[in-house]
Design an enzyme around this catalytic site. Structure first.
Site, short mmCIF file in Angstrom:
data_model
loop_
_atom_site.label_atom_id
_atom_site.label_comp_id
_atom_site.label_asym_id
_atom_site.label_seq_id
_atom_site.Cartn_x
_atom_site.Cartn_y
_atom_site.Cartn_z
N PRO A 1 0.91 -1.47 -0.21
CA PRO A 1 -0.15 0.37 0.08
C PRO A 1 0.66 1.46 0.01
O PRO A 1 1.23 1.16 0.90
CB PRO A 1 -0.50 -0.38 1.58
CG PRO A 1 -0.58 -0.54 1.87
CD PRO A 1 0.90 -2.22 1.07
N CYS A 2 1.14 2.12 -1.54
CA CYS A 2 1.40 3.09 -1.22
C CYS A 2 0.53 4.07 -1.89
O CYS A 2 0.71 4.96 -2.37
CB CYS A 2 2.97 3.01 -2.18
SG CYS A 2 4.09 1.82 -2.23
N GLN A 3 0.21 4.92 -1.07
CA GLN A 3 -0.69 6.36 -0.79
C GLN A 3 0.26 6.90 -1.51
O GLN A 3 -0.40 7.68 -2.31
CB GLN A 3 -1.38 6.45 0.54
CG GLN A 3 -2.06 7.66 0.63
CD GLN A 3 -3.04 8.11 2.38
OE1 GLN A 3 -2.27 7.22 3.37
NE2 GLN A 3 -3.13 9.41 2.14
N PHE B 1 1.74 7.40 -3.66
CA PHE B 1 2.56 6.77 -5.18
C PHE B 1 0.90 7.64 -5.69
O PHE B 1 1.30 7.23 -7.08
CB PHE B 1 2.45 6.09 -4.93
CG PHE B 1 4.02 5.50 -4.74
CD1 PHE B 1 4.89 5.77 -4.29
CD2 PHE B 1 4.47 3.57 -4.60
CE1 PHE B 1 5.91 5.43 -3.72
CE2 PHE B 1 5.45 3.06 -5.04
CZ PHE B 1 6.98 4.05 -4.19
#
Length: 738
Positions: free
Chosen positions: A206-208, A210
């Site tokens: 989970p790369c918010q 990004f």
């Protein structure tokens, strides 16, 4: 007005009496067996419950209360106003049977080798289990997937997995509830796997930060999770791995993040080939005696790749200590004794080495600070710059930059400049990945040596990948336009996969109406536990023929079938897409938390997660205006006129004949195509292509700071990989895997 009470029937030979539910309504009486028995002295007639000292009191009393609620629901909240005695008895018996069957499941059941060839997979950052579902649905040429282990940091993710895969499907799949960035994560992961080899690893770090729509933060705890994901790949070395992310990762920092991910994937090496590379680099010293030290440093850095994390940390410390020893030997030639003890520049170099030697401890401290920073929501305030600056100074590259500047400021005599330069060069090698090391090695090669190096490079790269693949879930039978980026790593001994072929053409895509029409029997602030008949002709007077025309028989993957012997998308959702592999699966059930699961406080219903929000009259009026206008922006003027304007950024009005926009985690963002209301969890799950038998556990929703620590049902759904898209990925892997 109906009344409900429990009573005991005659005792059997063992002294146990069956518990029955009695319903009295309009002088009529209905009796339903609960299929539970107790000793008469353990039943309190006054409270109509099992006394607390009984072994199964908590479980049975919860079940009786749940059954009473379903009976009351039939009489008080059902859309249907008239039932025959038989219809009521049959519906309640369905709940009773589901409860009974749900307690007869064998929790541990391994795959049967006689069913075909099994390949194993692990699901990291699993969330609800979208990847897991899709992989279990896949089957090709008598090959299928065996689910070894899932991982996530949230308790409700673990609970949802436990109920679905252990209790319901009867698998012995493990779950590791731990942050992947913690130092002992890999050891615990390997312990859980207990020596089992892993063929495929899937997961969506989970790369918010990004995301194109999200805030871009420095030192967000989610920002570097893909690197930890790749660390797992380096250790497990599966035949394939799949990393899913948001589309924004392709353009973040002008594509540099995408290139960084590809470089890191290319830096995963076949440890069996490392000696060959080490020997080659060592042989370069014959022609470059003056660079022997740097070449030795490159060998040491390369050889670190073959070690486990604990061993690699020791090697890193030894690497820096060796350079530090070289500096201590050099310093008397650079400055006098007094300067070496008091000069800030010399102190910077010396203390910089100390910081690098303690890098493991500083990295742990950074993780803790970032975690606390995130927990305290430090962002866009007067604290954030201070935290960011401190964390920047702990970075190994930043420390090396300061050491380099200190050397430059010393104005070293020409005679010792190369030795100082070698120290700086050696430190820079310390932070290089393998891909950058290979680029550095090329600088020491002549043309013939470069050709030899290229062959070694081709052999040492463990995974083949050319570019990430953009996948739209609607191309795989999902009634939703959800674009995601897939990085598919193919081990060098496996067939190369560059993309996932679509299973449906543009004109064949599943519509929102196909996905949701049969659930359209719920009103505001209602919860329904059973399917109700939906009369399209009555609901869509005048356009019923058009709406019925949207319903098409399809294959599991969504492909329309010319013969009318297939199932509609809604029918597949009800019957399930697990392809007959789990014929002995238990009935689905819901529990509110782990304690309820331990106490067998289960809700066995025919339909789960179908509860609508309690929206006040003004909200309903607002949604009705937007629904009729068909678009939030178009409705603004009318909303202002009616005094119903909202600060909400957007509402998405679902179009029944097309696909939904990307399903997120907040249900109020969407308006049902036929009713002025938000979607239920089950409806959002349908748009994601989850089967109805997949029950989302725990809280339905949450808000405020609780979103940091809790993973309610709506979040589980919105963050998931659509199972049918995951199935398409799994099918392609099964077609190619050796």
């Amino acid at each position: 007005m109906a009344t409900f009470n429990f009573y005991l029937d005659k005792t059997d030979k063992k002294g146990f009496a069956p518990i029955h539910l009695r319903i009295n309504c309009n002088a009529e009486q209905i009796k339903v067996s609960t299929k539970e028995k107790v000793k008469p002295e353990e039943f309190d007639k006054e409270t109509q419950s099992v006394i607390s000292s009984s072994d199964r009191a908590v479980e049975i009393n919860y079940y009786l209360g749940y059954l009473r609620d379903r009976a009351e629901e039939l009489f008080n909240n059902s859309l249907k106003t008239r039932y025959t005695d038989k219809e009521i008895k049959d519906k309640l018996t369905d709940f009773v049977n589901a409860h009974k069957e749900g307690h007869d499941v064998n929790i541990v059941r391994k795959s049967d080798p006689s069913n075909g060839e099994a390949f194993t997979f692990v699901d990291l950052f699993a969330g609800a289990g979208g990847f897991s579902e899709g992989f279990l649905q896949a089957e090709s040429d008598n090959k299928y997937f065996d689910f070894l282990l899932a991982n996530d940091i949230n308790d409700n993710s673990e609970l949802t997995h436990l109920v679905r895969y252990n209790y319901q499907l009867g698998l012995d799949t493990g779950f590791l509830c731990q942050d992947i960035t913690e130092p002992d994560f890999l050891d615990n992961l390997l312990g859980k796997l207990d020596g089992q080899s892993v063929d495929v690893v899937c997961g969506g770090p989970p790369c918010q930060s990004f995301s194109l729509a999200g805030k871009r933060k420095k030192f967000d705890k989610k920002d570097n999770l893909f690197a930890h994901y790749l660390e797992v790949i380096k250790v497990l070395q599966p035949k394939y791995f799949v990393m899913e992310n948001v589309k924004g990762i392709l353009t973040k920092e002008r594509g540099k993040i995408k290139e960084l991910v590809l470089t890191e994937i290319n830096s995963i090496v076949d440890i069996n080939e490392i000696p060959k590379l080490s020997n080659f680099v060592g042989s370069l010293k014959k022609d470059s005696l003056e660079d022997a030290f740097i070449l030795d440093c490159l060998v040491k850095r390369i050889e670190m790749e073959q070690f486990t994390e604990a061993k690699a940390e020791i090697e890193k410390e030894d690497y820096i200590r060796a350079i530090d020893a070289r500096f201590k030997k050099l310093i008397p030639n650079v400055v006098d004794y007094k300067t070496s003890k008091t000069d800030v520049r010399v102190g910077t170099i010396r203390h910089g080495f100390n910081l690098l030697i303690r890098n493991k401890e500083w990295e742990k401290l950074k993780r803790d600070i970032i975690r606390e920073k995130d927990y305290c929501n430090i962002d866009n305030d007067d604290f954030v710059d201070t935290f960011t600056e401190f964390l920047v100074h702990l970075d190994a590259q930043e420390i090396i930059d300061k050491i380099e500047k200190a050397f430059q400021d010393l104005k070293v005599d020409k005679k010792f400049k190369k030795q100082c330069g070698d120290i700086i060069h050696a430190l820079k090698i310390y932070v290089l990945n393998i891909d950058d090391c290979l680029t550095t090695i090329k600088k020491f090669c002549n043309k013939k040596q470069e050709q030899e190096l290229q062959k070694i490079i081709d052999d040492i790269r463990l995974y083949k990948i050319e570019a990430p693949f953009v996948a739209n879930s609607s191309n795989y039978g999902v009634p939703q336009n959800r674009e995601r980026v897939l990085f598919i790593g193919c081990r060098k001994d496996q067939q190369f996969i560059s993309e996932i072929p679509a299973t449906v053409k543009e004109e064949e895509k599943v519509s929102v109406f196909e996905a949701l029409y049969d659930l359209d029997f719920i009103g505001n602030n209602e919860e329904v536990h059973d399917y109700q008949p939906v009369d399209i002709t009555k609901q869509y007077n005048g356009v019923a023929k058009k709406m019925k025309g949207l319903l098409r028989p399809r294959s599991i993957a969504g492909k329309p079938l010319t013969k009318r012997n297939g199932k509609t998308f809604a029918e597949w959702s009800k019957t399930g897409r697990l392809n007959g592999r789990f014929v002995n699966a238990a009935k689905p059930f819901y529990v509110k938390n782990t304690e309820a699961l331990d106490n067998n406080q289960r809700d066995h219903a025919l339909l789960h997660n179908h509860k609508s929000s309690n929206q006040n009259d003004n909200v309903i009026k607002r949604l009705d205006i937007i629904l009729k206008e068909g678009d939030y922006k178009k409705a603004q003027e009318k909303l202002n006129q009616c005094g119903l304007a909202s600060n909400k950024r957007n509402y998405n009005v679902l179009k029944p004949e097309s696909q939904s926009p990307t399903v997120m985690t907040i249900p109020d963002d969407y308006i049902h195509y036929n009713s002025p209301r938000a979607l239920t969890v089950r409806e959002m799950a349908r748009l994601q292509s989850f089967d109805d038998s997949f029950v989302f556990q725990g809280k339905r929703s949450t808000g405020g700071n609780n979103r940091k620590s809790e993973l309610p049902q709506y979040t589980l759904v919105g963050n998931a990989v659509p199972p049918l898209m995951a199935r398409a990925v799994a099918m392609e892997i099964l077609k190619n895997i050796k």
